[in-house]
Write an enzyme that holds these catalytic residues in place. Structure first.
Site, short mmCIF file in Angstrom:
data_model
loop_
_atom_site.label_atom_id
_atom_site.label_comp_id
_atom_site.label_asym_id
_atom_site.label_seq_id
_atom_site.Cartn_x
_atom_site.Cartn_y
_atom_site.Cartn_z
N HIS A 522 56.28 -38.80 90.08
CA HIS A 522 57.37 -38.70 89.40
C HIS A 522 58.16 -37.81 89.92
O HIS A 522 59.67 -37.49 89.21
CB HIS A 522 57.24 -38.77 87.80
CG HIS A 522 56.66 -39.78 87.25
ND1 HIS A 522 57.63 -40.81 86.87
CD2 HIS A 522 55.55 -40.09 87.03
CE1 HIS A 522 56.82 -41.58 86.14
NE2 HIS A 522 55.46 -41.42 86.28
N LYS A 716 69.84 -35.82 78.12
CA LYS A 716 68.52 -35.76 78.93
C LYS A 716 67.85 -34.47 78.65
O LYS A 716 68.34 -33.57 78.33
CB LYS A 716 68.91 -36.37 80.40
CG LYS A 716 69.78 -35.39 80.92
CD LYS A 716 69.88 -36.20 82.39
CE LYS A 716 70.77 -37.05 82.47
NZ LYS A 716 70.05 -38.37 82.72
N ARG A 717 66.63 -34.21 79.34
CA ARG A 717 65.91 -33.02 79.32
C ARG A 717 66.91 -31.77 80.03
O ARG A 717 67.34 -32.22 81.24
CB ARG A 717 64.53 -33.21 80.16
CG ARG A 717 63.86 -31.90 80.23
CD ARG A 717 62.50 -32.19 80.73
NE ARG A 717 62.50 -32.98 81.93
CZ ARG A 717 62.28 -32.66 83.10
NH1 ARG A 717 62.26 -31.33 83.49
NH2 ARG A 717 62.32 -33.34 84.25
N LYS A 722 69.47 -31.55 86.85
CA LYS A 722 70.22 -32.40 86.20
C LYS A 722 71.62 -32.12 86.02
O LYS A 722 72.51 -32.83 85.67
CB LYS A 722 69.35 -32.96 84.79
CG LYS A 722 67.93 -33.60 84.93
CD LYS A 722 67.50 -33.82 83.68
CE LYS A 722 65.97 -34.52 83.90
NZ LYS A 722 66.22 -35.68 84.35
N THR A 829 65.58 -43.17 83.94
CA THR A 829 65.51 -44.41 83.12
C THR A 829 66.66 -44.55 81.95
O THR A 829 66.89 -45.36 81.56
CB THR A 829 64.22 -44.41 82.55
OG1 THR A 829 63.85 -43.43 81.86
CG2 THR A 829 63.18 -44.88 83.55
N LYS A 833 69.27 -47.69 80.33
CA LYS A 833 69.55 -48.07 78.87
C LYS A 833 70.97 -48.13 78.79
O LYS A 833 71.37 -48.80 77.87
CB LYS A 833 68.75 -46.80 78.09
CG LYS A 833 67.43 -46.81 78.21
CD LYS A 833 66.80 -45.47 77.52
CE LYS A 833 65.24 -45.35 78.03
NZ LYS A 833 64.68 -43.86 77.58
#
Length: 877
Positions: A522, A716-717, A722, A829, A833
């Site tokens: 991942h 998100k995390r 990110k 992901t 969504k």
């Protein structure tokens, strides 16, 4: 159906009246009185006669109790129908003989009135007529349960066991209400006349679980009978969210439950809010695992998920003066109605100690003598599929001491020692991803991984041995999928069990491992490719470290035969890495790659990076092992269930709900994209969802938000790659531009609400500082009257699945930030969504963004940094 008033004001049981009409015979009964005669009834019992040509009824009233015998061609639900008929007639069944075989039945009932006497002769004809009508009634096919083989049971017993429960629990409104109230009284021991919202939720959840258990049992019995190859999905995380609405939607009984609950005086929406999100995961890894379970159930695959039942999850995030603080997530405080505690499924898990070598029949045998042992206890969670009766299982392991209480220590006065072993054991399943900045934290993480892997392997091996006498079919019946590197200890643990306990040789055991293990990677981030110190592994899992050394030595010998003495190349393939300082570590990702039959990335570009960079040396050797499996999310939870208005619009436009399981059908919406009427309906749907999103954000943050603003979301995390920091810098720049604008220019600005949410790992200081920066910027911007509603900034605390299910549908055809550093996002992901719910993604061409763009198209690209402020203003505004 009873009237609503009758449900809200039930009579005492002794006064309940039952009225039923069977054909032309009307029979009324009141508890405490005998069956009343009907006009025209015969005085003598009628002879045996057929109800519908295939079944006969015979009544013998000569004994102390009335004997009623029915026989004929069997059908599902008949036994329940007959017993219900007797109850409606005011008769008690004091004895029954249930029998039949080969599609026929012969059931005999001895019945009396509630006073204990047999039926009056004048009433026999009415009773017989009522039974005949029941026999002639057609059952609903949808309620029939499959007839499965019962191992070890005689044919007669199998027939009896099937007959007793040959139909599923009814899903009409009255049956649902009875089920809920029964759980209020019998499961929760509360008065059925008064129970609060939490108790109503718990009773409702238990009633839904009853329906899940029926399908779960039938699914597992069928799988055991057919004995197919099973999938075992191992993951440290399963970010499940709430279960009530998901189960109701998958079972297709949401409407019935909504009506049933409303008539009981409650609202389904209120009860849903009583459920705590299952604290079993944190980010995309865990949510992907949850989506996989849903999809495997829907696809009728024989699959089980395996993980850890965390007592407190990762943590509950609260903000104090803008700083993240971690608190325990007490999600299990009031119990979890969705799980089934399996007290009879427990396995010993060993740590520390030493390994001894023995000679048994001329064969060298290794025996691990552990220094510490805990017990893994199973908790099962039924996972229903959509549009199918298939219900699979998520088995979670909770750590318990090998003995609950050290009585000897307690009796000698050492009260602390008496409970220390219990506390040490339960720590293993307390928290997801404990802080690993200390040696103890690292060791706890490694112990957790071995804990759930060892329990899982023992469980799978036991299940296989129940149906098979040798190991030849093991690869044909078992497939392990390791979700990232966390479950990689599966490899040495399976080797240990096969060799040390099952007596297989190395060659055979290794062949079975390589044929059954598969690995999903991942990440490409070095810190996420787990490496464990050899010294820690030797201390904690001495036998496993021996096996890993052997795996590595044998593999490197094969590579030496292939490449000669090219030690520089061979060193790149070694599971054991040695630093210049002399420290040795175990590269878990390398171990997973060497032992797996398939290795996959989670997006096309990510898989290419794995092949040519991260695992490049292995790809050169085993190119056939490497595959791409682009991640996905279930369209059921993330569109059909969380956005009912959009679901209704799509279904109306496409003419059916087949798109829920076949998302390729959504392409047909393109034909309606330019239709003004469709556009108006779409905008109305988005406006409804947006209003819910803003209301939730306001409630969570206490910040008043403009209703006509663009929702700019990044949830998100929290992680440097990110790039929430880049987003914050963009917000600061936007704020500065607005401050510099004239009043006329500000009128041209589209109001924007910038939403950021996510958790920072407890030991990740930089991520925590980013959260503080977001909070500080929010305080500055939101309190500036000059900017007003043109820009608002909020940080949503404790972001979870339930919050996402509201925020994602409400994000308009506007910005969603997915701006990770290029080459670092494996898949991502969350963007899927948002895209399914009609949001425009601003994202790096990385991970799954590339494939999403290929499917839904691009609005435009920014290939270089803006060359001027004017250009930047044009892009941002």
């Amino acid at each position: 159906m009873l009237q609503s008033a009758a449900r809200t004001m039930p009579l005492p049981r002794c006064q309940v009246q039952r009225r039923n009409t069977y054909g032309q015979h009307s029979v009324r009964s009141v508890r405490g009185s005998r069956v009343m005669a009907v006009a025209g009834a015969e005085k003598r019992p009628p002879p045996e006669r057929s109800a519908d040509g295939s079944a006969t009824v015979a009544i013998d009233n000569s004994g102390e109790a009335t004997k009623i015998t029915v026989q004929g061609a069997s059908r599902s639900g008949l036994l329940n129908s007959l017993t219900s008929t007797f109850t409606d007639l005011g008769l008690d069944v004091i004895k029954a003989d249930i029998g039949g075989k080969s599609g026929t039945f012969k059931d005999t009932f001895w019945v009396t009135t509630v006073e204990g006497s047999k039926i009056g002769d004048l009433d026999v004809a009415a009773v017989q007529s009522a039974v005949e009508v029941t026999l002639a009634a057609s059952p609903k096919a949808a309620s029939v349960r499959p007839k499965l083989k019962v191992p070890g049971a005689s044919e007669d017993r199998q027939e009896l066991l099937h007959t007793l429960m040959d139909t599923y629990v009814k899903n009409d409104v009255l049956s649902i209400q009875q089920s809920i109230v029964n759980h209020v009284e019998y499961t929760m021991a509360r008065t059925r006349y008064k129970f609060d919202d939490l108790e109503a939720y718990m009773a409702t959840a238990y009633s839904v679980r009853d329906r899940l258990i029926e399908e779960w049992n039938d699914t597992q019995s069928y799988i055991k009978e057919v004995d197919p190859k099973r999938i075992y999905y191992l993951s440290m995380e399963f970010l499940m969210g709430r279960s009530l609405l998901n189960a109701l939607n998958n079972l297709d009984i949401k409407d019935q439950y909504t009506e049933a609950i409303q008539e009981l005086g409650y609202k389904l929406e209120t009860l849903v809010e009583q459920e705590r999100d299952a604290a079993l995961g944190n980010g995309g890894l865990g949510r992907l695992a949850a989506c996989f379970l849903d999809s495997m159930a829907t696809l009728n695959l024989p699959a089980w998920g395996y993980g850890i039942r965390y007592q407190y999850g990762m943590f509950r995030q609260v903000l104090v003066d803008g700083f993240q603080h971690e608190q325990p997530d007490y999600w299990l405080n009031f119990g979890n109605p969705w799980e089934l505690e399996r007290l009879n499924v427990a396995y010993p898990i060993s740590y520390y100690g030493h390994v001894s070598v023995h000679d048994e029949g001329g064969r060298q045998v290794f025996r691990w003598n552990p220094g510490e042992t805990v017990t893994a206890m199973a908790y099962d969670n039924p996972i229903p599929g959509f549009g199918t009766n298939n219900t699979i299982n998520l088995r979670l392991w909770a750590a318990k001491p090998d003995r609950e209480f050290d009585l000897q220590a307690f009796n000698t006065g050492d009260y602390v020692q008496a409970i220390l072993s219990k506390q040490r054991a339960e720590t293993l399943s307390s928290v997801l991803y404990p802080d690993d900045r200390t040696y103890e934290g690292k060791e706890l993480r490694l112990k957790q991984q071995h804990f759930f892997v060892s329990a899982t392997v023992q469980d799978v091996v036991r299940r296989y041995k129940e149906a098979h006498d040798d190991w030849e079919e093991f690869p044909e019946k078992v497939a392990f999928q390791m979700n990232d590197t966390h479950p990689t200890l599966l490899v040495p643990e399976l080797m240990r069990l096969l060799m040390d306990q099952e007596g297989l040789g190395w060659t055979k055991a290794w062949d079975l491992v390589c044929q059954t293990c598969n690995f999903t990677n991942h990440t490409v981030l070095p810190e996420a490719l787990e490496k464990w110190p050899v010294a820690m592994m030797e201390k904690l899992l001495p036998r496993h470290m021996q096996i890993i050394y052997d795996i590595n030595w044998r593999f490197l010998q094969q590579m030496r035969q292939r490449f000669g003495d090219d030690w520089a190349r061979i060193a790149k393939l070694s599971i054991i890495e040695e630093t210049e300082a002399g420290e040795k570590t175990v590269r878990m990702a390398y171990l997973a790659v060497i032992a797996s039959s398939h290795v996959n990335g989670v997006a096309k570009i990510h898989s290419d990076i794995l092949k040519h960079d991260v695992f490049g040396p292995f790809f050169d050797i085993f190119p056939e092992r490497f595959q791409n499996k682009t991640n996905g999310v279930t369209p059921r939870r993330w569109l059909a269930f969380c956005n009912p208005p959009l679901r209704a619009l799509i279904t109306k436009t496409l003419g059916s709900e087949r798109w829920i399981n076949d998302t390729e059908m959504l392409k047909e919406l393109r034909e309606h994209a330019d239709d003004p009427a469709f556009q108006k309906q779409w905008q109305d749907v988005k406006a409804t969802a947006k209003a819910k999103s803003l209301a939730l954000i306001e409630r969570l943050t206490s910040v008043a938000l403009p209703k006509n603003a663009m929702l700019d979301v990044q949830v998100k995390r929290i992680h440097e790659y990110k790039r929430q920091l880049l987003n914050v810098l963009g917000i600061i720049h936007r704020y500065d531009l607005i401050k510099r604008m004239s009043a006329a220019e500000r009128k041209q600005v589209v109001p924007r609400v910038c939403v950021i949410g996510g958790k920072a790992a407890p030991g990740y200081e930089m991520a925590k500082r980013i959260i503080k920066l977001v909070s500080a910027v929010a305080d500055k911007v939101n309190e500036d009257p000059e900017v007003g509603d043109l820009l608002k900034v909020v940080f949503v605390p404790d972001y979870n699945v339930s919050v996402a299910e509201t925020i994602i549908p409400g994000t308009e055809l506007r910005h969603v930030q997915h701006i990770s550093t290029a080459g670092t996002e494996a898949s991502g992901t969350g963007n899927m969504k948002f895209a399914m719910n009609g949001a425009l993604i601003i994202g790096t061409m990385d991970g799954a963004n590339i494939e999403i763009a290929e499917e839904i198209g691009e609005v435009g690209r920014i290939c270089a940094q803006p060359s001027s402020t004017a250009h930047l203003r044009a892009v941002l505004f």
